[in-house]
Design a protein around this motif. Structure first.
Motif: not given
Length: 289
Positions: A25-30, A46-53
């Motif tokens: 929401k603070k417009e950071f890449e996460v 879905e919210l925009g996070a990059e998922i790293f497994v």
């Protein structure tokens, strides 16, 4: 100025998941580091996070997780592996040229702690100091989420834990801790090198906690102090010595002692943390049959 990418560990947990949301929401890449893909990680994606497994016990995985990230949140469950994982995370962060870390520790941390878990947190804080990476250590009291662990008891009309009924603390909700994490990671300059004791908004005894739960749920729930073994058995951890040794040491390690209250969360985030009654109401489905 381009905002740095932020790495969040424990990204599907009670502090990690809301931290991801807050920073998005603070417009950071996460980048959200998760152990496996599931409905929780799918929601973050879905919210925009990059998922790293990846596996936090695997240095190569954590190196890849840090690649391109400059700030990070370190959070790991109560585990004898904590110190190994800290060293791996810290080494990968140093190699990546990390500029800042928020470390989730414990309220009662000291070099003389009796709990093996708490000693590991003390040593973890020291590891981050050794790296030279600017770090903020968070030392919260018991999470309000502890009461989710005993939700089956509450459903059955009882509350049995191993602490004295008159022992008081200020339970703090994971999402309030997450707001603190997000605020610090977004603007770290004034927080570098700080250690923050973190509490909820009210001091409550376990007897008072039972009364609050009773009022919210509309049924009588009495608090009963039981042995550490009985408590551990009730939540499926009866054979987990690391957990039992930690719980058995909490009183001697000053979990209920000073400092026992402050307004730090509100001062950092600009919002008062939720009351225990609000937490129970918000999680009502977990406590009802």
């Amino acid at each position: 100025m381009e905002k740095p990418k932020i790495l969040i560990t424990g990204a599907t947990g009670s502090t990690g998941a809301p931290s991801v949301e807050i920073l998005l929401k603070k417009e950071f890449e996460v980048r959200a580091l998760v152990h496996k893909e599931d409905a929780r990680s799918a929601r973050l994606k879905e919210l925009g996070a990059e998922i790293f497994v990846g596996d936090m016990q695997n240095l190569d995985d954590v190196r890849l997780a840090w690649k391109g990230a400059k700030r990070g949140y370190f959070c790991y469950p109560l585990s004898p592996d904590l110190l190994d994982v800290t060293v791996i995370f810290a080494q990968a962060a140093k190699e990546a040229g990390a500029e800042f870390i928020v470390n989730m520790s414990q309220k009662q941390v000291s070099s003389t702690s009796k709990s093996p878990a708490t000693i590991r947190h003390f040593l973890s804080e020291e590891v981050f100091k050794w790296t030279g990476i600017p770090t903020t250590d968070l030392r919260p009291t018991f999470f309000a989420e502890w009461f989710l662990y005993v939700s089956n008891q509450i459903k059955a009309g009882k509350l049995q834990m191993s602490f004295p009924g008159d022992a008081k603390h200020a339970p703090v909700a994971g999402e309030d801790l997450a707001r603190t994490v997000g605020s610090i990671l977004a603007n770290p300059d004034q927080h570098v090198g700080k250690i923050y004791q973190l509490f909820g908004p009210e001091m409550l005894s376990y007897t008072e906690i039972a009364k609050i739960i009773s009022k919210i749920l509309g049924k009588d729930i009495l608090y009963e102090q039981v042995s550490v073994q009985e408590m551990s058995d009730s939540i499926g951890l009866g054979s987990y010595d690391h957990f039992k040794n930690h719980v058995a040491s909490t009183q001697s390690d000053n979990i209920f002692g000073t400092p026992n209250f402050n307004n730090t969360i509100e001062e950092i985030t600009g919002m008062r943390p939720m009351t225990f009654a609000d937490f129970i109401e918000k999680n009502r489905p977990a406590f009802t049959v």
